[in-house]
Design a protein around this motif. Structure first.
Motif, PDB file in Angstrom:
ATOM      1  N   UNK A 120       0.822  -1.211   0.000  1.00  0.00           N
ATOM      2  CA  UNK A 120       0.000   0.000   0.000  1.00  0.00           C
ATOM      3  C   UNK A 120       0.858   1.264   0.000  1.00  0.00           C
ATOM      4  N   UNK A 121       2.104   1.160   0.458  1.00  0.00           N
ATOM      5  CA  UNK A 121       3.038   2.300   0.298  1.00  0.00           C
ATOM      6  C   UNK A 121       3.340   2.513  -1.180  1.00  0.00           C
ATOM      7  N   UNK A 122       3.539   1.414  -1.910  1.00  0.00           N
ATOM      8  CA  UNK A 122       3.796   1.518  -3.359  1.00  0.00           C
ATOM      9  C   UNK A 122       2.571   2.109  -4.062  1.00  0.00           C
ATOM     10  N   UNK A 123       1.388   1.631  -3.674  1.00  0.00           N
ATOM     11  CA  UNK A 123       0.142   2.123  -4.278  1.00  0.00           C
ATOM     12  C   UNK A 123      -0.023   3.623  -3.989  1.00  0.00           C
ATOM     13  N   UNK A 158       2.118   5.721  -6.152  1.00  0.00           N
ATOM     14  CA  UNK A 158       1.783   5.702  -7.589  1.00  0.00           C
ATOM     15  C   UNK A 158       0.281   5.505  -7.788  1.00  0.00           C
ATOM     16  N   UNK A 159      -0.531   6.406  -7.269  1.00  0.00           N
ATOM     17  CA  UNK A 159      -1.987   6.195  -7.316  1.00  0.00           C
ATOM     18  C   UNK A 159      -2.536   6.116  -8.733  1.00  0.00           C
ATOM     19  N   UNK A 216      -6.165   0.938  -9.337  1.00  0.00           N
ATOM     20  CA  UNK A 216      -7.476   1.092  -8.708  1.00  0.00           C
ATOM     21  C   UNK A 216      -7.539  -0.003  -7.658  1.00  0.00           C
ATOM     22  N   UNK A 217      -7.624   0.382  -6.399  1.00  0.00           N
ATOM     23  CA  UNK A 217      -7.676  -0.650  -5.356  1.00  0.00           C
ATOM     24  C   UNK A 217      -9.093  -1.216  -5.347  1.00  0.00           C
ATOM     25  N   UNK A 273      -8.539   3.898   1.127  1.00  0.00           N
ATOM     26  CA  UNK A 273      -8.368   3.487  -0.283  1.00  0.00           C
ATOM     27  C   UNK A 273      -9.696   3.210  -0.998  1.00  0.00           C
ATOM     28  N   UNK A 274     -10.769   3.126  -0.235  1.00  0.00           N
ATOM     29  CA  UNK A 274     -12.116   2.965  -0.790  1.00  0.00           C
ATOM     30  C   UNK A 274     -12.235   1.852  -1.844  1.00  0.00           C
TER      31      UNK A 274
END
Ligand code: NAD
Ligand code: MG
Length: 400
Positions: free
Chosen positions: A35-38, A41-42, A46-47, A66-67
């Motif tokens: 989740x740090x990587x996500x 780089x949002x 799409x989570x 992160x919804x």
């Protein structure tokens, strides 16, 4: 002819960005790093789904942030905790129970699964993702130890691809890239830190505490893998993982102890070349490599400066003081049901050690007894794998 599955087949297209990502094991150590990587780089993700185990509070906080469209917890207590912390208006639909993980692993509106549940519980969801043809970032090595033969066959049938998150196997994947012919390959060399008790003898190991065993010198990880690292079972499981990933016999996979954990593994070719992968030990690096494959993205980890590190050292593993590595090799050699027994006894023994019910050296002793008692059985179906896992757990608990 390539036999290894951890290479993206030329005929398959990587999913486009943003990739619709499911993280199974989102509340753990690998989940944190992913989740740090996500978060960095949002635009690339799409989570879509986040699954935790029993930590409803942490999962709720992640869903608030992160919804995701879907989430899962293991039981009703975690569900209640989740609803105590999730914010009004959070769009996430929550599923409860072990079946939820299988469901989330195969969602139609998702392309990329990070399999980061700990232990044998990761097997069914990983197999489901493989059957559904997903791109899989695999941290859960236990799923290959249990059913590498089934996951491999499922990948072949569906076109699913496994990208190895485990740092050693990710290093090997990078060292193997671009070399298609099996007869060019001499062997794989897994590096092992040696854990917190490197250099210690059996008499010392009799006395070690839970806290000492959890204190890994180089990596910050979940409790189970930290104990596995201290016993060297982690390297044993990784040896089996490497054989499955790259379609190799165990005598083509060696282990060298490298206390600094800077060299993450090596590939040796027939011409004598050894290709090593180096970097500071941080799981964000292999996770980002898998989630964004084949592209590389920036990761917030300290740059490696070899002049500052100064010295890299290597030594043979001590198989007398740390028999788990030998036991894993023997189990893999003995056939497909032995590794399932090895893993099940190990999980029960590690749990008992963490609860301070047994000593550190009881872990390998229990595994050795379990393997001695194991009668090989057919494990050619997922049901048979799970039945054996369950039976060995029950027998082992009865011996505690
Ligand atoms: P962890 O204990 O920190 O996290 C485990 C995750 O799995 C949590 O989200 C937990 O809620 C979930 N979980 C636990 N039991 C579950 C169950 N029965 N059903 C569903 N979910 C369950 O563990 P970790 O250190 O993140 O390791 C996860 C996996 O990744 C392990 O297989 C480990 O060997 C592998 N791995 C970890 C690292 C690392 O640096 N942590 C490195 C390489 C490989
Ligand atoms: Mg590893």
């Amino acid at each position: 002819m390539k036999t290894y599955i951890s290479a993206w087949p030329a005929s398959v297209e990587c999913p486009p960005f943003p990739r619709r990502l499911a993280i199974l094991g989102a509340t753990g150590s690998i989940g944190d790093s992913a989740l740090k990587v996500v978060a960095k780089h949002p635009e690339r993700f799409t989570v879509t789904a986040l699954a935790g185990g029993r930590n409803g509070q942490k999962l709720a906080r992640l869903c608030n942030r992160f919804k995701p469209r879907y989430a899962a917890v293991l039981d009703d207590a975690a569900r209640r905790e989740y609803f105590a912390y999730v914010e009004d208006g959070c769009p996430t639909e929550l599923f409860v129970g072990p079946d939820a993980y299988v469901r989330l692993a195969a969602l139609d509106d998702m392309d990329l699964v990070l399999s980061s549940i700990v232990g044998a519980a990761g097997f069914e969801p990983t197999l489901a993702a493989a059957e559904a043809g997903k791109m899989i970032g695999l941290a859960n090595k236990e799923s290959l130890v249990l059913g590498g033969h089934l996951i491999r066959a499922a990948c072949k049938a569906s076109g699913a691809v496994i990208l190895p998150v485990d740092s050693e196997h990710n290093a090997l994947f990078q060292g193997l890239a671009g070399h298609g012919s099996d007869d060019e390959l001499k062997r794989l060399i897994l590096t092992a830190s040696g854990g917190p008790f490197r250099g210690r003898d059996r008499a010392f190991l009799e006395t070690v505490t839970r806290e000492q065993a959890l204190a890994h010198p180089n990596w910050s990880m979940g409790a189970k893998i930290s104990i596995d690292s201290a016993t060297l079972m982690n390297k044993g499981l990784e040896l089996i993982e490497a054989c499955h990933l790259y379609g190799l016999p165990p005598d083509m996979v060696d282990v060298v102890v490298h206390p600094q954990s800077i060299v993450h593994s090596l590939v040796e070719y027939v011409d004598g070349s050894q290709l090593a992968h180096l970097g500071n030990p941080d799981m964000q690096v292999p996770i980002a490599h898998c989630l964004c494959y084949p592209e590389r993205v920036t990761v917030d980890v300290p740059r490696l400066n070899l002049a500052t590190v100064g010295t890299l050292t290597f030594e043979e593993p001590d198989l007398d003081a740390f028999p788990c590595l030998r036991l894993a090799r023997e189990a893999f050699d003995a056939g497909p049901s032995h590794p399932i027994a090895l893993n099940a006894v190990n999980e029960i023994a590690v749990d008992a050690f963490l609860k301070e019910r047994i000593g550190f050296t009881d872990i390998p002793a229990m595994i050795e007894t379990g393997l001695d008692r194991h009668v090989p059985v057919d494990v050619s179906t997922p049901e048979a794998v799970l039945a054996l896992d369950d039976e060995v757990r029950r027998e082992t608990r009865a011996r505690l």
